[in-house]
Design an enzyme around this catalytic site. Structure first.
Site, short mmCIF file in Angstrom:
data_model
loop_
_atom_site.label_atom_id
_atom_site.label_comp_id
_atom_site.label_asym_id
_atom_site.label_seq_id
_atom_site.Cartn_x
_atom_site.Cartn_y
_atom_site.Cartn_z
N ARG A 1 -1.88 -14.75 -24.26
CA ARG A 1 -1.08 -13.60 -24.66
C ARG A 1 0.38 -14.02 -24.73
O ARG A 1 0.95 -14.44 -23.71
CB ARG A 1 -1.27 -12.46 -23.64
CG ARG A 1 -0.37 -11.29 -23.92
CD ARG A 1 -0.54 -10.13 -22.93
NE ARG A 1 0.45 -9.12 -23.28
CZ ARG A 1 1.32 -8.58 -22.44
NH1 ARG A 1 1.31 -8.87 -21.15
NH2 ARG A 1 2.21 -7.71 -22.87
N HIS B 1 7.76 -6.90 -26.84
CA HIS B 1 7.96 -7.14 -25.40
C HIS B 1 9.47 -7.08 -25.14
O HIS B 1 10.09 -8.04 -24.71
CB HIS B 1 7.34 -8.48 -24.99
CG HIS B 1 7.04 -8.59 -23.52
ND1 HIS B 1 5.78 -8.91 -23.02
CD2 HIS B 1 7.84 -8.44 -22.44
CE1 HIS B 1 5.83 -8.95 -21.69
NE2 HIS B 1 7.07 -8.69 -21.31
N GLU C 1 4.48 -2.47 -21.72
CA GLU C 1 5.09 -1.64 -20.69
C GLU C 1 6.15 -0.67 -21.22
O GLU C 1 7.33 -0.77 -20.86
CB GLU C 1 5.69 -2.52 -19.59
CG GLU C 1 4.67 -3.41 -18.92
CD GLU C 1 5.21 -4.12 -17.68
OE1 GLU C 1 6.43 -4.07 -17.43
OE2 GLU C 1 4.41 -4.71 -16.94
N ASN D 1 -1.05 -3.92 -16.80
CA ASN D 1 -0.22 -4.87 -16.07
C ASN D 1 -0.08 -4.31 -14.65
O ASN D 1 0.45 -3.21 -14.47
CB ASN D 1 1.17 -4.97 -16.70
CG ASN D 1 1.15 -5.57 -18.10
OD1 ASN D 1 0.09 -5.93 -18.61
ND2 ASN D 1 2.32 -5.68 -18.71
N TYR E 1 1.14 -5.02 -10.63
CA TYR E 1 1.83 -5.84 -9.63
C TYR E 1 1.69 -5.27 -8.21
O TYR E 1 1.39 -6.00 -7.29
CB TYR E 1 3.30 -6.04 -10.03
CG TYR E 1 3.39 -6.96 -11.23
CD1 TYR E 1 3.32 -8.34 -11.08
CD2 TYR E 1 3.46 -6.44 -12.52
CE1 TYR E 1 3.33 -9.19 -12.18
CE2 TYR E 1 3.47 -7.29 -13.64
CZ TYR E 1 3.40 -8.67 -13.45
OH TYR E 1 3.39 -9.50 -14.53
N GLU F 1 -1.51 -8.44 -17.42
CA GLU F 1 -0.57 -9.17 -16.56
C GLU F 1 -0.96 -8.94 -15.11
O GLU F 1 -1.28 -7.81 -14.72
CB GLU F 1 0.88 -8.68 -16.71
CG GLU F 1 1.57 -9.13 -17.95
CD GLU F 1 3.04 -8.68 -18.01
OE1 GLU F 1 3.68 -8.48 -16.94
OE2 GLU F 1 3.53 -8.53 -19.14
C1 FCB Z 1 6.45 -7.24 -16.12
C2 FCB Z 1 6.91 -7.75 -17.47
C3 FCB Z 1 6.87 -9.24 -17.60
C4 FCB Z 1 7.32 -9.94 -16.32
C5 FCB Z 1 6.59 -9.38 -15.12
C6 FCB Z 1 6.95 -10.05 -13.81
O1 FCB Z 1 7.00 -5.99 -15.90
O2 FCB Z 1 6.10 -7.22 -18.50
O3 FCB Z 1 7.66 -9.60 -18.71
O4 FCB Z 1 8.68 -9.88 -16.20
O5 FCB Z 1 6.83 -8.01 -15.03
#
Ligand code: FCB
Length: 452
Positions: free
Chosen positions: A82, A126, A171, A301, A303, A365
């Site tokens: 990607r 992006h 995002e 995505n 985290y 992600e």
């Molecule tokens: C996300 C972004 C990516 C990267 C990660 C850590 O929010 O999409 O570009 O910065 O965080």
């Protein structure tokens, strides 16, 4: 595998193993081959915006070293890669004149990937909006959505014979809130809730781009990559006001983007002073039909979860406060808590909310920032833990088709510059040298072991 890694179950034979990057974060070559300036070029050259004044002018120099990077991907055994397409490389002024050298670059990249047996999975936006469009209001201006649809058609026309899986936006929540709400990302506007039209115009752009992709590429698979977070309450903050605040946060971060895409309607935005379903004329007839056209997949995505409490200062303008968790979670170098089961919670929660309207899910992600150096056991634990969480969600009936780790390479991490290192491959930003980390070998072995 390190002793602390959980044993991973077998994923389906056709599960797609991938890695992600984004144009501004890796390419460099900021004004080469006719590329126009993007909002990130402008923002990073403004004093005080990015830690230590770092810019993406050179970044990983991927624009000149992509062959080497594709060779690394081949070594990893990736099924898919990607990356994102830089809109101002293709349309230097955002619209009108097309720059063929920009298209040539992505064509060379796509061909190199296909030669290596890796499926190209481009993201069309992006965050690096052409500055010329920002000068006309950026995503606050409805016209930008139409320009995005036109740009999608130009890229599809050149690459559509070789690319089937497309991601429209990355995002849209983060771009709206960090870029236009708080001003910590480009374009650096701090409009708080006046940034809301940025959500709708990005989503409308997604709808128009989806139609353009499907018109140009008959077998196109169209996805969007949403940043999603499970919303949690602190143990010591579970009053009614806290619950209401958590609901409001869920609406802003998750449902504002997922509901229109999957259910064709916006959630109730009364908590944000927007009781009118047409947002005072921002949302027009037909928009939601375009935005809600069925997706081939939803990119997630992930985290970490978000912990929310009632606002301590209601006059501050937002119906929630972001809090820290009470639990002593491990932390990444970014100080983000490491919470793999949040990903299971997120995925099963999406299935519970959207049911049959939830298309197949792709993790577009997931990864972590760790200290410099090629010895990165904490990254291996992070990836193993989160893949275990994906497997748990799949065991509970969530249809997950693939996993793209963030990121292949250390890169320009937005407001943090080169200070946060997310790569399976370490990059020396003085020389451009790439050094695969222990996590690279671990991911390579994992992918090999998962092959049928
Ligand atoms: C996300 C972004 C990516 C990267 C990660 C850590 O929010 O999409 O570009 O910065 O965080």
């Amino acid at each position: 595998m390190p002793a602390s890694s959980p044993e991973l179950p077998r994923f389906p034979a056709d599960f797609v193993w991938g890695a992600s990057t984004a144009a501004y974060q890796i390419e460099g070559a900021a004004d080469e081959d006719g590329k126009g300036p993007s909002i990130w070029d402008t923002f990073t050259h403004r004093a005080g915006t990015v830690r230590d004044g770092h810019t993406g002018d050179v970044a990983c120099d991927h624009y000149h070293r992509f062959d080497e990077d594709v060779a690394l991907m081949r070594r990893l055994g990736l099924d898919a890669y990607r990356f994102s397409v830089s809109w101002p490389r293709i349309l230097p002024s955002g619209a009108g004149k097309v720059e063929p050298r920009g298209l040539d670059f992505y064509e060379r990249l796509v061909d190199a990937l296909l030669d290596a047996g890796i499926e190209p999975t481009p993201t069309l936006f992006h965050w690096d909006l052409p500055q010329a469009l920002e000068d006309e209001g950026g995503w606050l201006n409805r016209e930008t959505a139409y320009r995005f649809g036109e740009y999608a058609a130009v890229v599809a026309d050149r690459l559509g014979d070789r690319v089937t899986r497309w991601i429209t936006l990355n995002e849209p929540f983060v771009h709206m809130s960090f870029g236009y709400g708080f001003g910590v990302h480009a374009p650096g506007r701090a409009l708080l809730l006046d940034a809301l039209p940025v959500a709708h115009h990005q989503l409308l752009g997604h709808g128009l781009a989806t139609a353009a992709l499907r018109a140009a590429v008959p077998d196109a698979q169209v996805l969007v990559a949403n940043n999603c977070t499970p919303v949690r309450l602190r143990q010591d903050a579970r009053g009614e006001a806290d619950t209401a605040a958590a609901d409001a946060y869920d609406i802003l971060h998750n449902r504002l983007f997922n509901d229109p895409l999957l259910h064709g309607r916006y959630p109730d935005l009364s908590a944000y002073g927007m009781p009118d379903p047409a947002w005072g004329g921002v949302v027009r007839d037909g928009d939601l039909t375009s935005i809600g056209a069925p997706l081939d997949g939803l990119g997630i995505n992930y985290y970490n979860p978000s912990w929310i409490t009632a606002p301590r200062d209601p006059a501050a303008g937002l119906p929630f406060d972001l809090a820290e968790p009470a639990e002593p979670y491990l932390r990444t170098s970014f100080d983000w808590p490491v919470v793999p089961d949040g990903l299971t919670e997120l995925l099963t929660g999406l299935k519970a909310r959207y049911g049959a309207d939830l298309p197949p899910v792709w993790i577009t992600e997931n990864g972590c920032s760790q200290p410099e150096g090629s010895h990165d056991p904490a990254r291996i634990d992070y990836l193993a833990g989160h893949l275990g969480a994906v497997a748990d969600a799949m065991a509970q009936g969530v249809d997950v088709r693939g996993y793209f780790t963030w990121s292949l390479l250390d890169n320009f991490e937005w407001a943090e510059g080169y200070h946060q290192r997310f790569g399976l491959v370490e990059v020396d930003f003085a020389t451009g040298a790439r050094t695969p980390r222990a996590s690279f070998d671990w991911y390579r072995d994992l992918i090999a072991a998962q092959r049928p």
